[in-house]
Scaffold this motif. Structure first.
Motif, mmCIF file in Angstrom:
data_model
loop_
_atom_site.group_PDB
_atom_site.id
_atom_site.type_symbol
_atom_site.label_atom_id
_atom_site.label_comp_id
_atom_site.label_asym_id
_atom_site.label_seq_id
_atom_site.Cartn_x
_atom_site.Cartn_y
_atom_site.Cartn_z
ATOM 1 N N LYS A 112 0.944 -1.209 -0.149
ATOM 2 C CA LYS A 112 -0.044 -0.040 0.042
ATOM 3 C C LYS A 112 0.871 1.109 0.163
ATOM 4 N N ALA A 113 1.992 1.218 0.786
ATOM 5 C CA ALA A 113 2.824 2.358 0.816
ATOM 6 C C ALA A 113 3.662 2.621 -0.456
ATOM 7 N N ALA A 114 3.940 1.672 -1.100
ATOM 8 C CA ALA A 114 4.828 1.873 -2.119
ATOM 9 C C ALA A 114 4.113 2.500 -3.366
ATOM 10 N N ASN A 115 4.947 3.427 -4.108
ATOM 11 C CA ASN A 115 4.657 4.017 -5.419
ATOM 12 C C ASN A 115 4.432 3.019 -6.526
ATOM 13 N N LYS A 116 5.122 2.039 -6.673
ATOM 14 C CA LYS A 116 5.113 1.078 -7.744
ATOM 15 C C LYS A 116 5.639 -0.465 -7.218
ATOM 16 N N ILE A 128 2.092 -16.968 -13.025
ATOM 17 C CA ILE A 128 1.595 -16.493 -11.569
ATOM 18 C C ILE A 128 1.640 -15.035 -11.550
ATOM 19 N N ALA A 129 2.909 -14.659 -11.915
ATOM 20 C CA ALA A 129 3.485 -13.186 -11.753
ATOM 21 C C ALA A 129 2.429 -12.394 -12.651
ATOM 22 N N GLN A 130 2.249 -12.783 -13.962
ATOM 23 C CA GLN A 130 1.424 -12.191 -14.756
ATOM 24 C C GLN A 130 0.238 -11.917 -14.262
ATOM 25 N N GLU A 131 -0.526 -12.758 -13.743
ATOM 26 C CA GLU A 131 -1.974 -12.896 -13.094
ATOM 27 C C GLU A 131 -1.840 -12.039 -11.839
ATOM 28 N N MET A 132 -0.753 -11.846 -11.124
ATOM 29 C CA MET A 132 -0.759 -10.952 -10.080
ATOM 30 C C MET A 132 -0.660 -9.380 -10.430
ATOM 31 N N THR A 133 0.031 -9.416 -11.428
ATOM 32 C CA THR A 133 0.444 -8.033 -12.241
ATOM 33 C C THR A 133 -0.995 -7.397 -12.504
ATOM 34 N N TYR A 142 -0.228 0.651 -9.564
ATOM 35 C CA TYR A 142 0.682 0.471 -10.598
ATOM 36 C C TYR A 142 1.731 -0.805 -10.483
ATOM 37 N N CYS A 143 1.841 -1.754 -11.276
ATOM 38 C CA CYS A 143 2.665 -2.686 -11.298
ATOM 39 C C CYS A 143 3.010 -3.016 -12.623
ATOM 40 N N GLU A 144 4.301 -3.460 -12.606
ATOM 41 C CA GLU A 144 4.856 -3.956 -13.802
ATOM 42 C C GLU A 144 5.739 -5.310 -13.418
ATOM 43 N N MET A 145 5.656 -6.137 -14.713
ATOM 44 C CA MET A 145 6.360 -7.577 -14.358
ATOM 45 C C MET A 145 7.417 -7.906 -15.369
ATOM 46 N N HIS A 146 8.507 -8.313 -14.966
ATOM 47 C CA HIS A 146 9.544 -8.533 -15.953
ATOM 48 C C HIS A 146 10.078 -9.953 -15.770
ATOM 49 N N ASP A 163 9.613 2.262 -3.993
ATOM 50 C CA ASP A 163 8.949 1.192 -4.792
ATOM 51 C C ASP A 163 9.131 -0.157 -3.973
ATOM 52 N N ILE A 164 8.559 -1.143 -4.577
ATOM 53 C CA ILE A 164 8.722 -2.707 -3.742
ATOM 54 C C ILE A 164 8.775 -3.635 -4.874
#
Length: 250
Positions: A112-116, A128-133, A142-146, A163-164
């Motif tokens: 919650k506290a993170a900007n991204k 799983i990462a894609q679903e979470m994103t 705002y969320c990005e996945m690599h 960020d986190i």
């Protein structure tokens, strides 16, 4: 607090304990005949045990039976397939039992506290990462996945303290993810890891760790395609918990 049972009510309850599998299919009259007690005795016993009546007790039994695997509809199922089903059941139950409520709350507050949110994953964990994103984005975060190893290594050096980073790895030993978490440590970036290996580098280096239960053995021994079910369970619980907390603040 339960009231003490009379001798006839104790006898009834003993009969019920021995025939729990049949009770959901009995009417109160049928139970009365089978247990050789009056329907009034059944009603009194149920109320003393905290149920509104025999019907509510049967509903309780049916709800309880849905929390474990029932093979009644597949009596001829192959023994090996049955073991495979039970292995999945164990992965879910034991993963849930390993979760810590404090870690869940800490992770929610960090997110919650993170900007991204930046998610790193490789191989089958990418799904799983894609679903979470997507779900974080749907929740307005705002969320990005690599998943590319070179990009993971590069981006992990440039992440801001506000960020986190969330890492998803079954074995917790993927080299580029270990490099990424080390980069985050150097830059004082918070990290959350979902893994099934508590002794892995990712588990040791991450700030918050969720460790699932991974069963031994694989039905695809020649390939690294172990079940990601523990990761899926933890990801869903984290996402659902975050959704609950954010909705409560609206």
């Amino acid at each position: 607090m339960e009231k003490p049972l009379s001798e006839s009510e104790k006898y009834l309850w003993s009969f019920i304990d021995k025939h729990l599998g049949d009770i959901p299919h009995y009417s109160i009259v049928k139970l009365s005949e089978e247990a050789n007690v009056s329907t009034a005795t059944i009603v009194r016993a149920m109320k003393k045990k905290g149920y509104e009546g025999f019907t509510s007790f049967k509903h309780h039994l049916k709800d309880q039976s849905n929390t474990s695997v029932n093979f009644a509809g597949v009596e001829k199922i192959d023994g090996e397939i049955k073991r495979a089903i039970l292995k999945n059941e164990q992965e879910v139950i034991r993963t849930i039992n390993k979760l810590d409520s404090g870690s869940i709350e800490d992770a929610i507050q960090k997110i919650k506290a993170a900007n991204k949110i930046v998610i790193f994953a490789r191989g089958f964990s990418e799904l799983i990462a894609q679903e979470m994103t997507v779900k974080f984005q749907l929740l307005g975060k705002y969320c990005e996945m690599h998943a590319d190893p070179n990009i993971i290594t590069s981006i992990s050096k440039k992440i801001d303290k506000k960020d986190i980073v969330l890492l998803v790895s079954l074995n917790g030993e993927t080299p580029e993810l270990v490099t990424a978490v080390n980069n985050c440590l150097k830059n004082e970036v918070s990290t959350i890891t979902l893994t099934a290996n508590s002794s892995s580098p990712l588990a040791h280096l991450s700030e918050i760790v969720f460790t699932g239960f991974k069963s031994e053995g694989s039905y695809f021994p020649e390939y690294e395609v172990r079940s990601r079910l523990p990761l899926s369970v933890m990801a869903r619980i984290l996402l659902d918990s975050y959704a609950i907390r954010t909705s409560q603040e609206l």
